[in-house]
Design a protein around this motif. Structure first.
Motif, PDB file in Angstrom:
ATOM      1  N   PHE A   6       0.896  -1.222  -0.332  1.00  0.00           N
ATOM      2  CA  PHE A   6       0.157   0.038  -0.028  1.00  0.00           C
ATOM      3  C   PHE A   6       0.794   1.054   0.108  1.00  0.00           C
ATOM      4  CE2 PHE A   6       0.583  -1.484   4.123  1.00  0.00           C
ATOM      5  CZ  PHE A   6       1.105  -0.530   5.084  1.00  0.00           C
ATOM      6  N   PRO A   7       0.498   2.450  -0.506  1.00  0.00           N
ATOM      7  CA  PRO A   7       1.108   3.646  -0.512  1.00  0.00           C
ATOM      8  C   PRO A   7       1.171   4.098   0.851  1.00  0.00           C
ATOM      9  CG  PRO A   7      -1.018   4.207  -1.442  1.00  0.00           C
ATOM     10  CD  PRO A   7      -1.034   2.590  -1.151  1.00  0.00           C
ATOM     11  N   LEU A   8       2.201   4.974   1.194  1.00  0.00           N
ATOM     12  CA  LEU A   8       2.318   5.761   2.638  1.00  0.00           C
ATOM     13  C   LEU A   8       1.744   7.092   2.391  1.00  0.00           C
ATOM     14  CD1 LEU A   8       5.786   4.696   3.838  1.00  0.00           C
ATOM     15  CD2 LEU A   8       3.592   4.118   4.759  1.00  0.00           C
ATOM     16  N   THR A   9       0.488   7.068   1.966  1.00  0.00           N
ATOM     17  CA  THR A   9      -0.150   8.480   1.949  1.00  0.00           C
ATOM     18  C   THR A   9      -1.631   8.020   2.617  1.00  0.00           C
ATOM     19  OG1 THR A   9      -1.228   7.948  -0.272  1.00  0.00           O
ATOM     20  CG2 THR A   9       0.947   9.189   0.020  1.00  0.00           C
ATOM     21  N   GLY A  10      -2.556   9.003   3.083  1.00  0.00           N
ATOM     22  CA  GLY A  10      -3.765   8.716   3.683  1.00  0.00           C
ATOM     23  C   GLY A  10      -3.702   7.833   4.801  1.00  0.00           C
ATOM     24  N   ALA A  11      -4.518   7.207   5.057  1.00  0.00           N
ATOM     25  CA  ALA A  11      -4.886   6.256   6.023  1.00  0.00           C
ATOM     26  C   ALA A  11      -5.306   4.811   5.737  1.00  0.00           C
ATOM     27  CB  ALA A  11      -6.036   6.885   7.101  1.00  0.00           C
ATOM     28  N   THR A  12      -4.327   3.829   6.210  1.00  0.00           N
ATOM     29  CA  THR A  12      -4.506   2.498   5.977  1.00  0.00           C
ATOM     30  C   THR A  12      -4.552   1.747   7.242  1.00  0.00           C
ATOM     31  OG1 THR A  12      -2.766   2.637   4.277  1.00  0.00           O
ATOM     32  CG2 THR A  12      -3.086   0.295   4.967  1.00  0.00           C
ATOM     33  N   LEU A  13      -5.619   0.761   7.143  1.00  0.00           N
ATOM     34  CA  LEU A  13      -5.887  -0.036   8.416  1.00  0.00           C
ATOM     35  C   LEU A  13      -5.427  -1.244   7.898  1.00  0.00           C
ATOM     36  CD1 LEU A  13      -7.429  -0.600  10.944  1.00  0.00           C
ATOM     37  CD2 LEU A  13      -9.484  -0.972   9.703  1.00  0.00           C
ATOM     38  N   ILE A  14      -4.771  -2.000   8.679  1.00  0.00           N
ATOM     39  CA  ILE A  14      -4.138  -3.391   8.467  1.00  0.00           C
ATOM     40  C   ILE A  14      -5.032  -4.361   9.513  1.00  0.00           C
ATOM     41  CG2 ILE A  14      -2.179  -5.155   8.325  1.00  0.00           C
ATOM     42  CD1 ILE A  14      -0.476  -2.529   8.020  1.00  0.00           C
ATOM     43  N   VAL A  15      -5.681  -5.429   8.877  1.00  0.00           N
ATOM     44  CA  VAL A  15      -6.379  -6.187   9.911  1.00  0.00           C
ATOM     45  C   VAL A  15      -6.257  -7.804   9.439  1.00  0.00           C
ATOM     46  CG1 VAL A  15      -8.545  -4.470  10.161  1.00  0.00           C
ATOM     47  CG2 VAL A  15      -8.496  -6.234   8.373  1.00  0.00           C
ATOM     48  N   GLY A  16      -6.383  -8.350  10.601  1.00  0.00           N
ATOM     49  CA  GLY A  16      -6.312 -10.013  10.457  1.00  0.00           C
ATOM     50  C   GLY A  16      -6.352 -10.664  11.657  1.00  0.00           C
ATOM     51  N   PRO A  17      -6.276 -11.926  11.594  1.00  0.00           N
ATOM     52  CA  PRO A  17      -6.326 -12.832  12.985  1.00  0.00           C
ATOM     53  C   PRO A  17      -5.051 -12.719  13.833  1.00  0.00           C
ATOM     54  CG  PRO A  17      -6.314 -14.172  11.140  1.00  0.00           C
ATOM     55  CD  PRO A  17      -6.474 -12.933  10.709  1.00  0.00           C
ATOM     56  N   SER A  18      -4.764 -13.378  14.853  1.00  0.00           N
ATOM     57  CA  SER A  18      -3.421 -13.217  15.748  1.00  0.00           C
ATOM     58  C   SER A  18      -2.496 -13.804  14.977  1.00  0.00           C
ATOM     59  CB  SER A  18      -3.610 -13.974  16.844  1.00  0.00           C
ATOM     60  OG  SER A  18      -4.574 -13.231  17.732  1.00  0.00           O
ATOM     61  N   ASN A  19      -1.431 -13.164  14.878  1.00  0.00           N
ATOM     62  CA  ASN A  19       0.068 -13.639  14.255  1.00  0.00           C
ATOM     63  C   ASN A  19      -0.111 -13.823  12.915  1.00  0.00           C
ATOM     64  OD1 ASN A  19       1.371 -14.329  16.761  1.00  0.00           O
ATOM     65  ND2 ASN A  19      -0.113 -15.682  17.395  1.00  0.00           N
ATOM     66  N   VAL A  20      -0.581 -13.228  12.122  1.00  0.00           N
ATOM     67  CA  VAL A  20      -0.529 -13.257  10.813  1.00  0.00           C
ATOM     68  C   VAL A  20       0.349 -12.005  10.120  1.00  0.00           C
ATOM     69  CG1 VAL A  20      -2.695 -14.108  10.277  1.00  0.00           C
ATOM     70  CG2 VAL A  20      -2.727 -11.596  10.156  1.00  0.00           C
ATOM     71  N   GLY A  21       1.109 -11.370  11.138  1.00  0.00           N
ATOM     72  CA  GLY A  21       1.995 -10.246  10.543  1.00  0.00           C
ATOM     73  C   GLY A  21       1.527  -9.010  10.370  1.00  0.00           C
ATOM     74  N   THR A 172     -16.008   1.051  12.606  1.00  0.00           N
ATOM     75  CA  THR A 172     -15.804   2.704  12.443  1.00  0.00           C
ATOM     76  C   THR A 172     -14.506   2.712  12.038  1.00  0.00           C
ATOM     77  OG1 THR A 172     -17.092   2.816  14.450  1.00  0.00           O
ATOM     78  CG2 THR A 172     -15.511   4.684  13.791  1.00  0.00           C
ATOM     79  N   PHE A 173     -13.677   2.183  12.124  1.00  0.00           N
ATOM     80  CA  PHE A 173     -12.104   2.275  11.421  1.00  0.00           C
ATOM     81  C   PHE A 173     -12.272   1.820  10.081  1.00  0.00           C
ATOM     82  CE2 PHE A 173      -9.056   1.379  15.256  1.00  0.00           C
ATOM     83  CZ  PHE A 173      -9.481   2.281  15.827  1.00  0.00           C
ATOM     84  N   ARG A 174     -12.995   0.772   9.716  1.00  0.00           N
ATOM     85  CA  ARG A 174     -12.821   0.325   8.079  1.00  0.00           C
ATOM     86  C   ARG A 174     -14.000   1.482   7.466  1.00  0.00           C
ATOM     87  NH1 ARG A 174     -12.236  -4.990   6.742  1.00  0.00           N
ATOM     88  NH2 ARG A 174     -12.103  -6.298   8.507  1.00  0.00           N
ATOM     89  N   GLN A 175     -14.714   2.112   8.108  1.00  0.00           N
ATOM     90  CA  GLN A 175     -15.578   3.391   7.327  1.00  0.00           C
ATOM     91  C   GLN A 175     -14.620   4.475   7.062  1.00  0.00           C
ATOM     92  OE1 GLN A 175     -19.120   3.725   9.565  1.00  0.00           O
ATOM     93  NE2 GLN A 175     -19.663   1.692   9.483  1.00  0.00           N
ATOM     94  N   ARG A 176     -13.862   4.774   8.276  1.00  0.00           N
ATOM     95  CA  ARG A 176     -13.149   5.993   8.037  1.00  0.00           C
ATOM     96  C   ARG A 176     -11.806   6.166   7.350  1.00  0.00           C
ATOM     97  NH1 ARG A 176     -14.224   9.614  12.640  1.00  0.00           N
ATOM     98  NH2 ARG A 176     -12.254  10.955  11.659  1.00  0.00           N
ATOM     99  N   VAL A 177     -11.019   4.837   7.115  1.00  0.00           N
ATOM    100  CA  VAL A 177      -9.705   5.083   6.535  1.00  0.00           C
ATOM    101  C   VAL A 177      -9.927   4.807   5.109  1.00  0.00           C
ATOM    102  CG1 VAL A 177      -8.467   3.840   8.619  1.00  0.00           C
ATOM    103  CG2 VAL A 177      -9.566   2.354   6.750  1.00  0.00           C
ATOM    104  N   GLY A 178      -8.951   5.278   4.296  1.00  0.00           N
ATOM    105  CA  GLY A 178      -8.995   5.214   2.904  1.00  0.00           C
ATOM    106  C   GLY A 178      -8.698   4.095   2.308  1.00  0.00           C
ATOM    107  N   ARG A 179      -8.022   2.984   3.117  1.00  0.00           N
ATOM    108  CA  ARG A 179      -7.997   1.733   2.540  1.00  0.00           C
ATOM    109  C   ARG A 179      -7.849   0.437   3.646  1.00  0.00           C
ATOM    110  NH1 ARG A 179      -3.172   4.273   2.282  1.00  0.00           N
ATOM    111  NH2 ARG A 179      -3.932   5.245   0.067  1.00  0.00           N
ATOM    112  N   VAL A 180      -8.248  -0.682   3.522  1.00  0.00           N
ATOM    113  CA  VAL A 180      -8.027  -1.806   4.439  1.00  0.00           C
ATOM    114  C   VAL A 180      -7.246  -2.739   3.871  1.00  0.00           C
ATOM    115  CG1 VAL A 180      -9.321  -3.526   5.570  1.00  0.00           C
ATOM    116  CG2 VAL A 180     -10.244  -1.160   5.437  1.00  0.00           C
ATOM    117  N   VAL A 181      -6.232  -3.026   4.504  1.00  0.00           N
ATOM    118  CA  VAL A 181      -5.270  -4.465   4.202  1.00  0.00           C
ATOM    119  C   VAL A 181      -5.738  -5.418   4.693  1.00  0.00           C
ATOM    120  CG1 VAL A 181      -2.948  -5.260   3.867  1.00  0.00           C
ATOM    121  CG2 VAL A 181      -3.523  -2.927   3.245  1.00  0.00           C
ATOM    122  N   GLU A 182      -6.368  -6.616   4.314  1.00  0.00           N
ATOM    123  CA  GLU A 182      -6.647  -7.686   4.775  1.00  0.00           C
ATOM    124  C   GLU A 182      -5.818  -8.932   4.917  1.00  0.00           C
ATOM    125  OE1 GLU A 182     -10.023  -8.587   6.069  1.00  0.00           O
ATOM    126  OE2 GLU A 182     -10.993  -7.026   5.285  1.00  0.00           O
TER     127      GLU A 182
END
Length: 185
Positions: A6-21, A172-182
């Motif tokens: 992902f680019p280092l601009t705007g807001a990015t949310l990284i999500v996933g289960p435990s111990n995935v990085g 709320t986070f998912r709605q407000r950030v520019g991108r979500v990395v799953e």
């Protein structure tokens, strides 16, 4: 420069289960920003509890992967892991409220004009119904870039009040950030 998905601009949310990085990827983003832009205006908010279960560390801090240099403002919460540490729902709620109270003090102390914000385990301060995730998101929106990570999946699937509040915060986070990395296991 560190390769990122992902680019280092705007807001990015990284999500996933435990111990995935999630934390490792956030650390890579922090490293890439520091290499490209330096330390000026960099804020690291460390909300991750470190819990050992069955010989494995669940969660963990960014400094396991990168040591922020002098000049980076760090707000570190010695966080509780309410679901893992509490015996009852009431105990979990009490631990979550303590996290929220102490994290609010960290946000109060954070620099007013960040250029880049990196948040490890961003939902931890908002595991109570009265905690307001908009406060953190508003802060992140002041920066050129913000990278937040958060637990998602089965670990927050319970019907207890801490899990419900955390799921609402994640929504709320998912709605407000520019991108979500799953990330998935």
């Amino acid at each position: 420069m560190t390769d990122l998905p992902f680019p280092l601009t705007g807001a990015t949310l990284i999500v996933g289960p435990s111990n995935v990085g999630k934390t490792r990827l956030t650390a890579r983003a922090l490293t890439a920003w520091l290499e490209r832009e330096g330390t000026e205006g960099v804020v690291v908010l460390e909300f991750a509890p470190e819990v050992e279960r069955d010989g494995r560390v669940l969660g963990g801090r960014l400094d396991r992967f990168v040591t922020p240099p002098a000049g980076v403002w760090r707000g570190v919460l010695d966080a509780h892991a309410p679901r893992a540490m509490a015996d009852t729902d009431d105990d979990a709620v009490s631990l979550a409220a303590d996290n929220a109270r102490r994290a609010a003090a960290i946000l109060d102390a954070a620099p007013a004009d960040p250029r880049a914000v990196f948040v490890n385990d961003a939902t931890i301060p908002f595991q109570t119904p009265d905690a307001d995730p908009a406060r953190l998101l508003d802060y992140c929106e002041r920066a050129e870039t913000a990278v937040l990570n958060a637990l998602s999946g089965d670990a927050i699937a319970g019907d207890d009040s801490v899990s419900r509040a955390e799921r609402e915060t994640l929504s709320t986070f998912r709605q407000r950030v520019g991108r979500v990395v799953e990330l998935d296991g």
